[in-house]
Design a protein around this motif. Structure first.
Motif, PDB file in Angstrom:
ATOM      1  N   PRO A 143     -11.177  -4.710  -4.319  1.00  0.00           N
ATOM      2  CA  PRO A 143     -11.589  -4.584  -2.926  1.00  0.00           C
ATOM      3  C   PRO A 143     -13.100  -4.456  -2.756  1.00  0.00           C
ATOM      4  O   PRO A 143     -13.647  -4.820  -1.724  1.00  0.00           O
ATOM      5  CB  PRO A 143     -10.872  -3.322  -2.439  1.00  0.00           C
ATOM      6  CG  PRO A 143     -10.471  -2.583  -3.661  1.00  0.00           C
ATOM      7  CD  PRO A 143     -10.345  -3.604  -4.762  1.00  0.00           C
ATOM      8  N   ALA A 144     -13.796  -3.964  -3.785  1.00  0.00           N
ATOM      9  CA  ALA A 144     -15.249  -3.792  -3.676  1.00  0.00           C
ATOM     10  C   ALA A 144     -15.976  -5.126  -3.610  1.00  0.00           C
ATOM     11  O   ALA A 144     -17.094  -5.207  -3.112  1.00  0.00           O
ATOM     12  CB  ALA A 144     -15.766  -2.990  -4.870  1.00  0.00           C
ATOM     13  N   HIS A 175      -8.203  -5.046   0.517  1.00  0.00           N
ATOM     14  CA  HIS A 175      -9.224  -4.720   1.512  1.00  0.00           C
ATOM     15  C   HIS A 175      -8.786  -3.531   2.383  1.00  0.00           C
ATOM     16  O   HIS A 175      -9.601  -2.674   2.725  1.00  0.00           O
ATOM     17  CB  HIS A 175      -9.498  -5.941   2.396  1.00  0.00           C
ATOM     18  CG  HIS A 175     -10.533  -5.705   3.430  1.00  0.00           C
ATOM     19  ND1 HIS A 175     -11.886  -5.717   3.147  1.00  0.00           N
ATOM     20  CD2 HIS A 175     -10.426  -5.412   4.745  1.00  0.00           C
ATOM     21  CE1 HIS A 175     -12.556  -5.456   4.248  1.00  0.00           C
ATOM     22  NE2 HIS A 175     -11.701  -5.267   5.233  1.00  0.00           N
ATOM     23  N   GLY A 194      -6.478  -1.140   1.662  1.00  0.00           N
ATOM     24  CA  GLY A 194      -6.149   0.094   0.956  1.00  0.00           C
ATOM     25  C   GLY A 194      -7.358   0.818   0.403  1.00  0.00           C
ATOM     26  O   GLY A 194      -8.430   0.244   0.227  1.00  0.00           O
ATOM     27  N   ASP A 195      -7.152   2.101   0.106  1.00  0.00           N
ATOM     28  CA  ASP A 195      -8.234   2.877  -0.508  1.00  0.00           C
ATOM     29  C   ASP A 195      -7.874   3.312  -1.925  1.00  0.00           C
ATOM     30  O   ASP A 195      -8.587   4.079  -2.545  1.00  0.00           O
ATOM     31  CB  ASP A 195      -8.600   4.088   0.355  1.00  0.00           C
ATOM     32  CG  ASP A 195      -7.410   4.987   0.644  1.00  0.00           C
ATOM     33  OD1 ASP A 195      -6.308   4.699   0.141  1.00  0.00           O
ATOM     34  OD2 ASP A 195      -7.586   5.984   1.360  1.00  0.00           O
ATOM     35  N   GLY A 196      -6.772   2.804  -2.428  1.00  0.00           N
ATOM     36  CA  GLY A 196      -6.365   3.115  -3.791  1.00  0.00           C
ATOM     37  C   GLY A 196      -5.966   1.841  -4.501  1.00  0.00           C
ATOM     38  O   GLY A 196      -6.039   0.744  -3.937  1.00  0.00           O
ATOM     39  N   LEU A 217       0.813  -1.223   0.000  1.00  0.00           N
ATOM     40  CA  LEU A 217       0.000   0.000   0.000  1.00  0.00           C
ATOM     41  C   LEU A 217       0.844   1.269   0.000  1.00  0.00           C
ATOM     42  O   LEU A 217       0.302   2.371   0.091  1.00  0.00           O
ATOM     43  CB  LEU A 217      -0.927   0.011   1.227  1.00  0.00           C
ATOM     44  CG  LEU A 217      -1.899  -1.152   1.338  1.00  0.00           C
ATOM     45  CD1 LEU A 217      -2.666  -1.078   2.648  1.00  0.00           C
ATOM     46  CD2 LEU A 217      -2.842  -1.180   0.150  1.00  0.00           C
TER      47      LEU A 217
END
Length: 195
Positions: A85-86, A108, A110-112, A54
């Motif tokens: 991740p979605a 899961h 991370g947001d990128g 990440l």
């Protein structure tokens, strides 16, 4: 601008040919890659590797032993499918070093987007029984592959630094010519989770 590249050794040093990844990283200490490349042995610390993925890398090259039905000691390159991740219903387990589960955990957490992930793998000869505690040492064909893997990384990494999306190859007749686009195999039923 140079890409950010991570080279990560994974595997259990106490389980015979599973120690291939850490042995390659150990050899790279004597034959280092370019200074801008992060080279690290993660052993069986899957959570550490998930967080490292990440950290804004463009490409990560995991070095591991993997059974693909080839002659022991054969090197091959796998283009890992990075999980979405979605689609993850629940966080994957945080312990162990199954590369597919580590990628799912990183996705899961991370947001990128995750980096492109390649696996430089070696076909093992000796895979210990899951009930055995310690089986030290590499088999002869896998020990011979350690130096070839370091050479392959010295050819591959400069290409990835220049262009993280470049098509990479190992360029040896007994090894894969191009990365195999494939998800990482799920662990065999009854097999050890910690790789």
């Amino acid at each position: 601008m140079t890409a950010r590249v991570l080279v990560a050794g994974v595997g259990n040093i106490f389980l015979a040919d599973d120690s291939f990844g850490p042995e390659v990283i150990r050899l790279l200490e004597r034959r280092p890659l370019p200074g801008e490349v992060r080279v690290r042995d993660f052993g069986i610390r899957g959570l550490d590797l998930a967080y490292e993925l990440l950290d804004g890398y463009d490409v990560a090259v995991l070095v591991d032993a993997a059974e693909r039905g080839r002659r022991p000691g054969t090197l091959f390159l796998i283009e890992a499918e990075v999980p979405d991740p979605a689609r993850a219903a629940a966080p994957p387990e945080a312990h162990g070093m199954d590369p597919a589960k580590v990628l799912a955990l990183a996705a899961h957490l991370g947001d990128g987007p995750l980096p492109r992930v390649l696996v430089l793998a070696c076909e093992p000869q000796d895979r210990p029984d899951p009930d055995e505690d310690i089986v030290p040492g590499l088999s002869a064909p896998v020990r011979d592959a350690v130096g070839r893997a370091a050479e392959a990384l010295h050819r591959l990494v400069p290409v990835l630094l220049a262009d993280p999306a470049a098509t990479a190859s190992l360029r040896r007749p007994e090894e894969s010519a191009h990365p195999s686009p494939a998800g990482l195999a799920a662990p065999a039923a009854g097999g050890a989770e910690d790789r």
